[in-house]
Write a protein that holds these residues in place. Structure first.
Motif, mmCIF file in Angstrom:
data_model
loop_
_atom_site.group_PDB
_atom_site.id
_atom_site.type_symbol
_atom_site.label_atom_id
_atom_site.label_comp_id
_atom_site.label_asym_id
_atom_site.label_seq_id
_atom_site.Cartn_x
_atom_site.Cartn_y
_atom_site.Cartn_z
ATOM 1 N N ILE A 95 -6.283 5.251 -3.601
ATOM 2 C CA ILE A 95 -6.641 4.111 -2.750
ATOM 3 C C ILE A 95 -7.231 2.975 -3.577
ATOM 4 C CG2 ILE A 95 -8.312 3.323 -1.019
ATOM 5 C CD1 ILE A 95 -5.916 4.617 0.239
ATOM 6 N N MET A 96 -8.158 3.296 -4.483
ATOM 7 C CA MET A 96 -8.801 2.235 -5.262
ATOM 8 C C MET A 96 -7.828 1.593 -6.241
ATOM 9 S SD MET A 96 -11.560 1.918 -3.790
ATOM 10 C CE MET A 96 -11.958 0.490 -4.804
ATOM 11 N N SER A 97 -6.866 2.361 -6.740
ATOM 12 C CA SER A 97 -5.822 1.776 -7.590
ATOM 13 C C SER A 97 -4.994 0.786 -6.787
ATOM 14 C CB SER A 97 -4.933 2.885 -8.156
ATOM 15 O OG SER A 97 -3.864 2.332 -8.903
ATOM 16 N N THR A 98 -4.649 1.173 -5.548
ATOM 17 C CA THR A 98 -3.894 0.284 -4.660
ATOM 18 C C THR A 98 -4.697 -0.976 -4.351
ATOM 19 O OG1 THR A 98 -2.714 2.119 -3.624
ATOM 20 C CG2 THR A 98 -2.838 0.066 -2.378
ATOM 21 N N VAL A 99 -5.965 -0.801 -4.017
ATOM 22 C CA VAL A 99 -6.820 -1.942 -3.669
ATOM 23 C C VAL A 99 -6.959 -2.897 -4.855
ATOM 24 C CG1 VAL A 99 -9.193 -2.611 -3.131
ATOM 25 C CG2 VAL A 99 -8.087 -0.781 -1.848
ATOM 26 N N LYS A 105 -3.755 7.142 6.340
ATOM 27 C CA LYS A 105 -4.414 6.346 7.375
ATOM 28 C C LYS A 105 -5.223 5.210 6.752
ATOM 29 C CE LYS A 105 -4.886 10.035 10.831
ATOM 30 N NZ LYS A 105 -5.846 10.918 11.536
ATOM 31 N N GLN A 106 -5.906 5.515 5.659
ATOM 32 C CA GLN A 106 -6.719 4.490 5.025
ATOM 33 C C GLN A 106 -5.844 3.392 4.426
ATOM 34 O OE1 GLN A 106 -9.491 3.575 5.812
ATOM 35 N NE2 GLN A 106 -10.955 4.941 4.810
ATOM 36 N N ARG A 107 -4.681 3.765 3.922
ATOM 37 C CA ARG A 107 -3.744 2.764 3.406
ATOM 38 C C ARG A 107 -3.268 1.837 4.528
ATOM 39 N NH1 ARG A 107 -1.322 3.829 -1.656
ATOM 40 N NH2 ARG A 107 -2.041 5.758 -2.614
ATOM 41 N N VAL A 152 0.825 -1.217 0.000
ATOM 42 C CA VAL A 152 0.000 0.000 0.000
ATOM 43 C C VAL A 152 0.859 1.268 0.000
ATOM 44 C CG1 VAL A 152 -1.918 -1.152 1.146
ATOM 45 C CG2 VAL A 152 -0.209 0.046 2.532
ATOM 46 N N GLY A 153 2.168 1.115 -0.229
ATOM 47 C CA GLY A 153 3.053 2.272 -0.341
ATOM 48 C C GLY A 153 3.314 3.000 0.955
ATOM 49 N N MET A 154 3.335 2.277 2.084
ATOM 50 C CA MET A 154 3.508 2.922 3.385
ATOM 51 C C MET A 154 4.688 2.365 4.178
ATOM 52 S SD MET A 154 1.323 5.363 3.725
ATOM 53 C CE MET A 154 1.386 5.671 5.481
ATOM 54 N N GLN A 155 5.600 1.659 3.520
ATOM 55 C CA GLN A 155 6.717 1.039 4.206
ATOM 56 C C GLN A 155 7.585 2.065 4.948
ATOM 57 O OE1 GLN A 155 7.576 -2.135 4.734
ATOM 58 N NE2 GLN A 155 9.361 -1.450 5.879
ATOM 59 N N GLU A 156 7.806 3.218 4.347
ATOM 60 C CA GLU A 156 8.693 4.210 4.967
ATOM 61 C C GLU A 156 8.072 4.872 6.197
ATOM 62 O OE1 GLU A 156 8.948 8.147 2.805
ATOM 63 O OE2 GLU A 156 8.066 6.906 1.204
ATOM 64 N N TYR A 157 6.790 4.626 6.426
ATOM 65 C CA TYR A 157 6.107 5.227 7.587
ATOM 66 C C TYR A 157 5.916 4.211 8.716
ATOM 67 C CZ TYR A 157 4.894 8.958 4.304
ATOM 68 O OH TYR A 157 4.945 9.986 3.383
ATOM 69 N N HIS A 158 6.647 3.109 8.703
ATOM 70 C CA HIS A 158 6.362 2.024 9.634
ATOM 71 C C HIS A 158 6.523 2.422 11.105
ATOM 72 C CE1 HIS A 158 10.737 1.721 9.273
ATOM 73 N NE2 HIS A 158 10.754 0.972 10.366
ATOM 74 N N MET A 159 7.364 3.436 11.397
ATOM 75 C CA MET A 159 7.550 3.873 12.784
ATOM 76 C C MET A 159 6.790 5.168 13.107
ATOM 77 S SD MET A 159 9.216 1.578 14.281
ATOM 78 C CE MET A 159 9.547 2.447 15.830
#
Length: 279
Positions: A179-183, A146-148, A128-135
């Motif tokens: 979001i819908m593209s990711t889903v 947030k939705q991701r 979902v493209g959120m790896q860099e925000y893991h912390m």
């Protein structure tokens, strides 16, 4: 032929013995790897259907079968492993102090080994493209971020069905599209059945099949093109049709006749180009 993953059999539901029926004798199936959109005006029963699928509610009449299991008190935890839900407000789903803690929460409750948890956290946040925000602390994220994370948290438990209950309603058009593209990508990669409960017509036209709810009953069930061909009937029950469909009607009324009713901008342009090529 694809296997049925969800079966609603003559399901009726109401919020209390003295309350009116929210759903009345509703029957339909959802298939493996299918994208099903459920639409209807407010109060038509859409979100109640989502909660029944996830075992947050139980029907007073009829039965619901999820991957061969009837939804009841005994099967509820097994059902929730198979059916993941993302709600309209992701803040209601956050329980961890960081993004990775939040994604880990559902797996911890299921006793998944630590090594596997770490692997799934990395995989789902990357998806979902959120790896860099893991912390990062969840409250510091934007609405779309947030939705991701909410979607990643659900995907981490490896469900067979992903339900988005108005999950893009609070986002701007760009956020909804992302979001819908990711889903859609995640669905293809993980062979999920996807159920979107939405007012966003752009989402609806992308689905394989649409169920239209009206006053607690199924008003119609068909592919998007057949549903939106019933423009006048949809308007009578308080629903809109895609803008390109309205525009195509105006063009036809002006003598610019497009053979195939378009569902999106690309199809409208294709129809106009085909018409131009013949003149």
């Amino acid at each position: 032929m694809r296997k049925k993953i969800i079966e609603f059999r003559n399901v009726s539901f109401r919020y209390g013995d003295e309350q009116p029926w929210v759903l009345r004798n509703v029957s339909f199936d959802v298939y493996e790897k299918e994208w099903l959109a459920i639409i209807g005006h407010n109060g038509s029963g859409k979100s109640t259907i989502a909660k029944l699928m996830n075992g947050l509610l139980f029907p007073q009449e009829g039965e619901i079968i999820i991957d061969g299991q009837q939804v009841n008190d005994e099967s509820i935890w097994s059902i929730r492993r198979d059916v993941g839900m993302v709600f309209q407000n992701p803040d209601n789903q956050f329980v961890g102090t960081t993004v990775q803690d939040d994604v880990a929460f559902g797996m911890e409750n299921r006793g998944i080994p630590r090594e596997e948890m770490i692997k799934r956290i990395n995989e789902t946040l990357s998806a979902v493209g959120m790896q860099e925000y893991h912390m990062t602390e969840p409250h510091r994220l934007s609405g779309g971020q947030k939705q991701r994370v909410a979607i990643a948290s659900v995907l981490a438990i490896s469900p067979k069905v992903l339900i988005l209950d108005e999950a893009t309603a609070m986002l701007d058009p760009k956020g909804r599209t992302e979001i819908m593209s990711t889903v859609s990508e995640v669905q293809d990669k993980n062979d999920l059945s996807l159920i979107t409960i939405t007012h966003d017509l752009h989402e609806v036209v992308q689905a394989e099949r649409v169920i239209v709810m009206n006053n607690g009953e199924i008003w119609d069930e068909a592919v998007p093109r057949e549903i939106f061909a019933k423009k006048d009937e949809l308007r009578k029950i308080g629903l809109d049709v895609p803008f390109v469909t309205i525009l195509a009607d105006e063009l036809n009324a002006a003598g610019i006749n497009i053979e195939r009713e378009p569902l999106n901008q690309e199809e409208l342009l294709e129809g106009l180009w085909t018409l131009h090529s013949r003149t």
